[in-house]
Design an enzyme around this catalytic site. Sequence first.
Site, PDB file in Angstrom:
ATOM      1  N   HIS A  80      12.921  35.346   3.633  1.00  0.00           N
ATOM      2  CA  HIS A  80      11.561  36.031   3.619  1.00  0.00           C
ATOM      3  C   HIS A  80      10.870  36.011   2.474  1.00  0.00           C
ATOM      4  O   HIS A  80      11.616  35.324   1.478  1.00  0.00           O
ATOM      5  CB  HIS A  80      11.949  37.515   3.931  1.00  0.00           C
ATOM      6  CG  HIS A  80      12.559  38.408   3.147  1.00  0.00           C
ATOM      7  ND1 HIS A  80      13.722  37.815   2.682  1.00  0.00           N
ATOM      8  CD2 HIS A  80      12.256  39.455   2.246  1.00  0.00           C
ATOM      9  CE1 HIS A  80      14.235  38.694   1.907  1.00  0.00           C
ATOM     10  NE2 HIS A  80      13.428  39.695   1.408  1.00  0.00           N
ATOM     11  N   HIS A  88       9.996  37.906  -0.019  1.00  0.00           N
ATOM     12  CA  HIS A  88       9.830  38.834  -1.055  1.00  0.00           C
ATOM     13  C   HIS A  88      10.314  37.944  -2.235  1.00  0.00           C
ATOM     14  O   HIS A  88      11.162  36.976  -2.191  1.00  0.00           O
ATOM     15  CB  HIS A  88      10.825  40.057  -0.905  1.00  0.00           C
ATOM     16  CG  HIS A  88      10.608  41.109  -0.182  1.00  0.00           C
ATOM     17  ND1 HIS A  88      11.186  42.047   0.575  1.00  0.00           N
ATOM     18  CD2 HIS A  88       9.270  41.490  -0.034  1.00  0.00           C
ATOM     19  CE1 HIS A  88      10.413  42.948   1.045  1.00  0.00           C
ATOM     20  NE2 HIS A  88       9.237  42.733   0.742  1.00  0.00           N
ATOM     21  N   ASP A 126      12.307  37.843  -4.864  1.00  0.00           N
ATOM     22  CA  ASP A 126      13.805  37.787  -5.368  1.00  0.00           C
ATOM     23  C   ASP A 126      14.220  36.856  -4.407  1.00  0.00           C
ATOM     24  O   ASP A 126      15.494  36.552  -4.507  1.00  0.00           O
ATOM     25  CB  ASP A 126      14.409  39.097  -5.459  1.00  0.00           C
ATOM     26  CG  ASP A 126      14.446  39.940  -4.219  1.00  0.00           C
ATOM     27  OD1 ASP A 126      13.479  39.892  -3.287  1.00  0.00           O
ATOM     28  OD2 ASP A 126      15.373  40.717  -3.846  1.00  0.00           O
ATOM     29  N   HIS A 127      13.693  36.162  -3.447  1.00  0.00           N
ATOM     30  CA  HIS A 127      14.343  35.367  -2.319  1.00  0.00           C
ATOM     31  C   HIS A 127      13.637  33.999  -2.296  1.00  0.00           C
ATOM     32  O   HIS A 127      14.031  33.045  -1.854  1.00  0.00           O
ATOM     33  CB  HIS A 127      14.442  35.873  -1.070  1.00  0.00           C
ATOM     34  CG  HIS A 127      15.416  37.009  -0.890  1.00  0.00           C
ATOM     35  ND1 HIS A 127      16.707  36.811  -0.462  1.00  0.00           N
ATOM     36  CD2 HIS A 127      15.200  38.176  -1.310  1.00  0.00           C
ATOM     37  CE1 HIS A 127      17.224  37.998  -0.655  1.00  0.00           C
ATOM     38  NE2 HIS A 127      16.332  38.948  -1.109  1.00  0.00           N
ATOM     39  N   HIS A 159      13.923  44.160   8.229  1.00  0.00           N
ATOM     40  CA  HIS A 159      13.487  44.589   6.761  1.00  0.00           C
ATOM     41  C   HIS A 159      12.159  45.016   6.789  1.00  0.00           C
ATOM     42  O   HIS A 159      11.216  45.082   7.807  1.00  0.00           O
ATOM     43  CB  HIS A 159      13.707  42.942   6.137  1.00  0.00           C
ATOM     44  CG  HIS A 159      13.804  43.382   4.554  1.00  0.00           C
ATOM     45  ND1 HIS A 159      14.316  44.496   4.203  1.00  0.00           N
ATOM     46  CD2 HIS A 159      13.206  42.715   3.553  1.00  0.00           C
ATOM     47  CE1 HIS A 159      14.242  44.294   2.679  1.00  0.00           C
ATOM     48  NE2 HIS A 159      13.446  43.363   2.414  1.00  0.00           N
ATOM     49  N   ASP A 168      17.873  39.778   3.752  1.00  0.00           N
ATOM     50  CA  ASP A 168      17.868  41.470   3.635  1.00  0.00           C
ATOM     51  C   ASP A 168      17.614  42.243   5.072  1.00  0.00           C
ATOM     52  O   ASP A 168      16.942  41.875   6.042  1.00  0.00           O
ATOM     53  CB  ASP A 168      16.910  41.897   2.695  1.00  0.00           C
ATOM     54  CG  ASP A 168      16.957  41.392   1.264  1.00  0.00           C
ATOM     55  OD1 ASP A 168      17.661  40.450   1.041  1.00  0.00           O
ATOM     56  OD2 ASP A 168      16.218  41.917   0.423  1.00  0.00           O
ATOM     57  N   HIS A 208      24.091  40.949  -2.253  1.00  0.00           N
ATOM     58  CA  HIS A 208      22.500  41.728  -2.641  1.00  0.00           C
ATOM     59  C   HIS A 208      22.794  43.045  -3.130  1.00  0.00           C
ATOM     60  O   HIS A 208      22.214  44.218  -2.570  1.00  0.00           O
ATOM     61  CB  HIS A 208      21.841  41.781  -1.228  1.00  0.00           C
ATOM     62  CG  HIS A 208      20.261  42.023  -1.423  1.00  0.00           C
ATOM     63  ND1 HIS A 208      19.799  43.024  -1.330  1.00  0.00           N
ATOM     64  CD2 HIS A 208      19.466  40.892  -1.675  1.00  0.00           C
ATOM     65  CE1 HIS A 208      18.496  43.003  -1.702  1.00  0.00           C
ATOM     66  NE2 HIS A 208      18.153  41.545  -1.796  1.00  0.00           N
TER      67      HIS A 208
END
Length: 302
Positions: free
Chosen positions: A60, A62, A64-65, A140, A210, A268
């Site tokens: 996805h 976001h 941090d990914h 999510h 996530d 995570h």
Amino acid sequence: MKLTVLGCYAATPRSLNNPTSQVLEMKNRLFLIDCGEGTQVQLRKSKIKFSRINHIFISHLHGDHFFGLPGLISTFRLLGRQTELHIYGPKGIKEAITLFLKLGDSWTNYPLLFHELSANEPQVIYGDEKVTVSTIPLEHRIYTNGFLFKERLGERKLNIAAVEGYKIDRCYYQNIKNGKDITLESGKVVSNSELTFDPPAPKSYAFCSDTAFSEAIIPWVCGVDVLYHEATFLESEKKLAPKTKHATAKEAATIAKEANVGKLILGHFSTRYKSLELFKEEAQTIFDNVDLADDGKEFDFS
């Protein structure tokens, strides 16, 4: 099948904690899953050859990914890459990455191919003669997929003693490995089961990060050898999970138990916790075979 965890912590990178990224080796293929900040540094620390990475799967959008992806793509260019690079991720990832390249006037000198995803049901997004990769829709705050990696069933193994005992010519060996029976010159039909052994059971790996706790995941990961499931919180902070659309260690273990998976790997983690062992202890009250991800940790499932 081998898993190298490059990063497994939630939200922001820290001096000793990296956001999500991992490399799965399956049937001599190397797959990069998510690409948080610091991924290419972690790749170097783990001595993984950049040239072996041809397929990158982003769960996805976001940061941090996937904030490590523009840098990795640029490094491939600086290293003189010529081979294709395939990026699988949510709709919008092409726009995000190409804007970086456009503003920096740093277009790749190798084919960069985007496969944008928008389906809300599982779909096969990659396949070759050895491996398939399917999406796992997750719950999510934005559109998110997990990924299911599965080996294809291999060839049957020759029972050399039986084949030689029947004096079967070598030219028939491939047909036998493909599952065919053999008719001898005498007219006798020898069944394939007498001439071969079953191939090794195909291995499978499911990546689920996530996501909030979702029982919808269970049939899609049922029976996998290894399940990586996010466990951002402990039970003491369970009230935060629904708000942020994340899961607790116990919830991850519940998915593993109901899906009858072989092993559960937790990751995570929120960096608010000082001890990761607490995650394992809580999960093991539900499901026994639990391990913890950690930056740089390797798992060998061969």
